[in-house]
Motif scaffolding. Sequence first.
Motif, PDB file in Angstrom:
ATOM      1  N   ALA A 103      70.264  23.497  -4.795  1.00 55.39           N
ATOM      2  CA  ALA A 103      69.222  22.585  -5.279  1.00 55.39           C
ATOM      3  C   ALA A 103      68.639  21.766  -4.142  1.00 55.39           C
ATOM      4  O   ALA A 103      67.419  21.515  -4.095  1.00 55.39           O
ATOM      5  CB  ALA A 103      69.797  21.661  -6.359  1.00 55.39           C
ATOM      6  N   SER A 104      69.477  21.340  -3.196  1.00 48.98           N
ATOM      7  CA  SER A 104      68.983  20.590  -2.050  1.00 48.98           C
ATOM      8  C   SER A 104      68.045  21.453  -1.215  1.00 48.98           C
ATOM      9  O   SER A 104      66.980  20.990  -0.776  1.00 48.98           O
ATOM     10  CB  SER A 104      70.159  20.104  -1.199  1.00 48.98           C
ATOM     11  OG  SER A 104      69.699  19.424  -0.052  1.00 48.98           O
ATOM     12  N   TRP A 105      68.437  22.703  -0.999  1.00 47.95           N
ATOM     13  CA  TRP A 105      67.562  23.616  -0.240  1.00 47.95           C
ATOM     14  C   TRP A 105      66.216  23.763  -0.940  1.00 47.95           C
ATOM     15  O   TRP A 105      65.165  23.707  -0.298  1.00 47.95           O
ATOM     16  CB  TRP A 105      68.233  24.981  -0.097  1.00 47.95           C
ATOM     17  CG  TRP A 105      67.469  25.921   0.807  1.00 47.95           C
ATOM     18  CD1 TRP A 105      67.658  26.115   2.139  1.00 47.95           C
ATOM     19  CD2 TRP A 105      66.354  26.744   0.425  1.00 47.95           C
ATOM     20  NE1 TRP A 105      66.722  27.024   2.629  1.00 47.95           N
ATOM     21  CE2 TRP A 105      65.912  27.421   1.585  1.00 47.95           C
ATOM     22  CE3 TRP A 105      65.685  26.974  -0.768  1.00 47.95           C
ATOM     23  CZ2 TRP A 105      64.853  28.312   1.580  1.00 47.95           C
ATOM     24  CZ3 TRP A 105      64.602  27.867  -0.783  1.00 47.95           C
ATOM     25  CH2 TRP A 105      64.204  28.518   0.387  1.00 47.95           C
ATOM     26  N   GLU A 106      66.242  23.932  -2.253  1.00 46.11           N
ATOM     27  CA  GLU A 106      65.001  24.178  -2.995  1.00 46.11           C
ATOM     28  C   GLU A 106      64.111  22.942  -3.024  1.00 46.11           C
ATOM     29  O   GLU A 106      62.878  23.065  -3.026  1.00 46.11           O
ATOM     30  CB  GLU A 106      65.349  24.678  -4.398  1.00 46.11           C
ATOM     31  CG  GLU A 106      65.932  26.089  -4.356  1.00 46.11           C
ATOM     32  CD  GLU A 106      66.455  26.590  -5.683  1.00 46.11           C
ATOM     33  OE1 GLU A 106      66.553  25.764  -6.632  1.00 46.11           O
ATOM     34  OE2 GLU A 106      66.772  27.796  -5.784  1.00 46.11           O
ATOM     35  N   ARG A 107      64.708  21.747  -3.024  1.00 47.19           N
ATOM     36  CA  ARG A 107      63.888  20.533  -2.956  1.00 47.19           C
ATOM     37  C   ARG A 107      63.128  20.462  -1.636  1.00 47.19           C
ATOM     38  O   ARG A 107      61.944  20.115  -1.610  1.00 47.19           O
ATOM     39  CB  ARG A 107      64.771  19.298  -3.126  1.00 47.19           C
ATOM     40  CG  ARG A 107      65.197  19.010  -4.556  1.00 47.19           C
ATOM     41  CD  ARG A 107      65.778  17.607  -4.687  1.00 47.19           C
ATOM     42  NE  ARG A 107      66.968  17.421  -3.865  1.00 47.19           N
ATOM     43  CZ  ARG A 107      68.206  17.698  -4.272  1.00 47.19           C
ATOM     44  NH1 ARG A 107      68.412  18.198  -5.481  1.00 47.19           N
ATOM     45  NH2 ARG A 107      69.235  17.463  -3.475  1.00 47.19           N
ATOM     46  N   THR A 108      63.811  20.760  -0.552  1.00 47.68           N
ATOM     47  CA  THR A 108      63.134  20.745   0.749  1.00 47.68           C
ATOM     48  C   THR A 108      62.084  21.834   0.817  1.00 47.68           C
ATOM     49  O   THR A 108      60.947  21.607   1.265  1.00 47.68           O
ATOM     50  CB  THR A 108      64.152  20.924   1.890  1.00 47.68           C
ATOM     51  OG1 THR A 108      65.081  19.842   1.854  1.00 47.68           O
ATOM     52  CG2 THR A 108      63.460  20.952   3.245  1.00 47.68           C
ATOM     53  N   ASP A 109      62.420  23.021   0.366  1.00 49.20           N
ATOM     54  CA  ASP A 109      61.482  24.142   0.415  1.00 49.20           C
ATOM     55  C   ASP A 109      60.208  23.845  -0.369  1.00 49.20           C
ATOM     56  O   ASP A 109      59.114  24.253   0.034  1.00 49.20           O
ATOM     57  CB  ASP A 109      62.167  25.395  -0.142  1.00 49.20           C
ATOM     58  CG  ASP A 109      61.252  26.597  -0.140  1.00 49.20           C
ATOM     59  OD1 ASP A 109      60.859  27.045   0.955  1.00 49.20           O
ATOM     60  OD2 ASP A 109      60.903  27.088  -1.239  1.00 49.20           O
ATOM     61  N   ALA A 110      60.338  23.095  -1.471  1.00 48.58           N
ATOM     62  CA  ALA A 110      59.178  22.794  -2.301  1.00 48.58           C
ATOM     63  C   ALA A 110      58.143  21.949  -1.553  1.00 48.58           C
ATOM     64  O   ALA A 110      56.966  21.941  -1.924  1.00 48.58           O
ATOM     65  CB  ALA A 110      59.615  22.073  -3.577  1.00 48.58           C
ATOM     66  N   GLY A 111      58.561  21.239  -0.510  1.00 52.29           N
ATOM     67  CA  GLY A 111      57.649  20.411   0.252  1.00 52.29           C
ATOM     68  C   GLY A 111      57.010  21.120   1.438  1.00 52.29           C
ATOM     69  O   GLY A 111      56.225  20.501   2.173  1.00 52.29           O
ATOM     70  N   LEU A 112      57.343  22.395   1.646  1.00 57.93           N
ATOM     71  CA  LEU A 112      56.812  23.155   2.783  1.00 57.93           C
ATOM     72  C   LEU A 112      55.682  24.061   2.351  1.00 57.93           C
ATOM     73  O   LEU A 112      55.496  24.349   1.157  1.00 57.93           O
ATOM     74  CB  LEU A 112      57.927  23.978   3.416  1.00 57.93           C
ATOM     75  CG  LEU A 112      59.184  23.222   3.858  1.00 57.93           C
ATOM     76  CD1 LEU A 112      60.157  24.174   4.540  1.00 57.93           C
ATOM     77  CD2 LEU A 112      58.833  22.051   4.771  1.00 57.93           C
ATOM     78  N   LEU A 113      54.943  24.547   3.326  1.00 59.55           N
ATOM     79  CA  LEU A 113      53.870  25.500   3.032  1.00 59.55           C
ATOM     80  C   LEU A 113      54.463  26.825   2.584  1.00 59.55           C
ATOM     81  O   LEU A 113      55.479  27.265   3.129  1.00 59.55           O
ATOM     82  CB  LEU A 113      53.017  25.722   4.284  1.00 59.55           C
ATOM     83  CG  LEU A 113      52.279  24.510   4.862  1.00 59.55           C
ATOM     84  CD1 LEU A 113      51.586  24.895   6.167  1.00 59.55           C
ATOM     85  CD2 LEU A 113      51.285  23.946   3.858  1.00 59.55           C
ATOM     86  N   PRO A 114      53.852  27.487   1.620  1.00 54.04           N
ATOM     87  CA  PRO A 114      54.349  28.802   1.220  1.00 54.04           C
ATOM     88  C   PRO A 114      53.955  29.860   2.260  1.00 54.04           C
ATOM     89  O   PRO A 114      52.964  29.715   2.966  1.00 54.04           O
ATOM     90  CB  PRO A 114      53.654  29.042  -0.112  1.00 54.04           C
ATOM     91  CG  PRO A 114      52.357  28.280   0.000  1.00 54.04           C
ATOM     92  CD  PRO A 114      52.684  27.051   0.817  1.00 54.04           C
ATOM     93  N   TYR A 115      54.745  30.903   2.326  1.00 55.44           N
ATOM     94  CA  TYR A 115      54.360  32.021   3.185  1.00 55.44           C
ATOM     95  C   TYR A 115      53.125  32.710   2.589  1.00 55.44           C
ATOM     96  O   TYR A 115      52.973  32.759   1.357  1.00 55.44           O
ATOM     97  CB  TYR A 115      55.500  33.039   3.279  1.00 55.44           C
ATOM     98  CG  TYR A 115      56.657  32.573   4.107  1.00 55.44           C
ATOM     99  CD1 TYR A 115      56.539  32.408   5.481  1.00 55.44           C
ATOM    100  CD2 TYR A 115      57.895  32.312   3.523  1.00 55.44           C
ATOM    101  CE1 TYR A 115      57.604  31.991   6.252  1.00 55.44           C
ATOM    102  CE2 TYR A 115      58.971  31.885   4.279  1.00 55.44           C
ATOM    103  CZ  TYR A 115      58.827  31.719   5.654  1.00 55.44           C
ATOM    104  OH  TYR A 115      59.893  31.299   6.406  1.00 55.44           O
ATOM    105  N   PRO A 116      52.255  33.228   3.432  1.00 53.89           N
ATOM    106  CA  PRO A 116      51.084  33.947   2.919  1.00 53.89           C
ATOM    107  C   PRO A 116      51.498  35.106   2.016  1.00 53.89           C
ATOM    108  O   PRO A 116      52.501  35.770   2.254  1.00 53.89           O
ATOM    109  CB  PRO A 116      50.380  34.440   4.191  1.00 53.89           C
ATOM    110  CG  PRO A 116      50.856  33.548   5.266  1.00 53.89           C
ATOM    111  CD  PRO A 116      52.264  33.155   4.905  1.00 53.89           C
ATOM    112  N   THR A 117      50.743  35.344   0.973  1.00 50.61           N
ATOM    113  CA  THR A 117      51.038  36.435   0.041  1.00 50.61           C
ATOM    114  C   THR A 117      51.057  37.758   0.777  1.00 50.61           C
ATOM    115  O   THR A 117      50.168  38.074   1.565  1.00 50.61           O
ATOM    116  CB  THR A 117      49.985  36.482  -1.071  1.00 50.61           C
ATOM    117  OG1 THR A 117      49.950  35.222  -1.728  1.00 50.61           O
ATOM    118  CG2 THR A 117      50.316  37.574  -2.078  1.00 50.61           C
ATOM    119  N   GLY A 118      52.103  38.526   0.533  1.00 50.20           N
ATOM    120  CA  GLY A 118      52.205  39.845   1.150  1.00 50.20           C
ATOM    121  C   GLY A 118      52.808  39.844   2.536  1.00 50.20           C
ATOM    122  O   GLY A 118      52.955  40.901   3.148  1.00 50.20           O
ATOM    123  N   SER A 119      53.167  38.645   3.060  1.00 45.24           N
ATOM    124  CA  SER A 119      53.727  38.595   4.423  1.00 45.24           C
ATOM    125  C   SER A 119      55.223  38.869   4.380  1.00 45.24           C
ATOM    126  O   SER A 119      55.862  38.801   3.347  1.00 45.24           O
ATOM    127  CB  SER A 119      53.494  37.227   5.042  1.00 45.24           C
ATOM    128  OG  SER A 119      54.197  36.227   4.349  1.00 45.24           O
TER     129      SER A 119
END
Length: 489
Positions: free
Chosen positions: A473-489
């Motif tokens: 859950a801690s990892w996912e909270r941090t990840d939610a604040g980052l830019l997503p990887y481009p689709t298909g990358s």
Amino acid sequence: MPSRNANNANNQSSGSDRSLTRRAFGTAVGATAATAAVGLPAAAPAAAAEPVAGRIQERPFRAARGKHARRPNILFILGDDLGWADLSSYGSPNIHTPNLDRLGRQGVRFTDAYSGSATCSPTRFSLYTGRYPGRTKGGLAEPIADRSAGLEPTHPTLASLLRGAGYATALIGKWHCGYLPDYSPTRSGWDEFFGNFGGALEYYSKLGLGGEYDLYEGDAEYKDLRYYTRILTERASEYVQRDHGDRPWLLNLNFTTPHWPWIAEGDTAESAEIVRRIKEGGLGGLFHADGGSIEKYKQMVEDLDRSVGEVLKALKRSGQEEDTLVFFASDNGGERFSYQWPLSGNKSSLQEGGIRVPAVLRWPARIDPHQVSDLPVFSPDWTATLLELGGARPDPAYPLDGVGLAGYLLRGERPRERDLFWRVRGERALRRGDWKYYRGKGGKDQLFQLAHDQREQADRAAAEPELLAELRASWERTDAGLLPYPTGS
């Protein structure tokens, strides 16, 4: 709040970082008094910690008298794809690195230091910005391989912030944070740049991944067909001996050694063959998949060690050694020929072998020698630390993800508990105390207690389901604040 299991793990860790002694700011402290202050027995200075059967033997050391010093010069040196145990002081059985081992004995050697990511350019983003690579578009490239991404010149960097605080700044060696005309060290806070823009180059011809010539001074091509490590060593030696007046300086010295292609100085026939392949349009020539050996790798790492030794000798001749903070690390874990034992995985992976790196720090004016720390730290921490020591304030619009370690290094203040976070395509990892949450490309969540299992073989997920869920859950909270990887990358 950390779970009971996480807290227990922290309390039961080896605690060797508690043996770290340091000199207080401007305060003369007697050796006996300073030792008592951190709860250590007085002891005579010991020899360097030596590798024992693949482990690091850690010993407490006596505190020494404090000294007053000005803001430090900063010499920040990166090796390229150097594995965690590729130095003799970290356990290599066949590679001899006397200069880097000596540097570690003269200050602090970190056993649990990590890169900001598992490949070259995102780690450099994390170091230059002090933030997770996923906070910037350019940091999503793992690594940068074309001209579509880079470090935006508007983003504050270690160099731009220190320059604003009065530092002279220079970067010598591998940049790998974008290509001209849009991206360059001189657009991101470094007064001077001499080196290569891309992720790899052939050591003599200076041909890069696309077959382009890739040696520059500033933004102009610079012709020199000698062995690249020699050129960088000369340039860095000149810089540290230069008269900078009253200004402290920052030098980022980024060697490409021991990154492929596997060419040691004098291997001109192998160089010519790789150049032939590059000119025929084959990237495989530079990747050098059919070349190299353990012996060739040993030659390259030992040459890196000699080169660092030459720069340190130049620094000593300049009279600035006492007031210069020198830091050495690798940009990520090792590759094909690295010695990683006992770690699993290598470059590009978030297993320990892909992100745990050798790291040593020396600052004679403030930090005592003969110290070993197992405090978990990673690239953004050094950004925060150097800004604090240099008297530079981070830009509040770009909050740092690293934690400043000045209080820990100089006053014995243990950093606040926090999680170390990593993300690459298809993998995730988070470390809290001795516990590591890891999901590889197979999609299975795993939990390892690193104090007892550095090799990440004893999966404790089933035994500690609540802790696993908490770290995930801690990892996912941090990840939610980052830019997503481009689709298909």
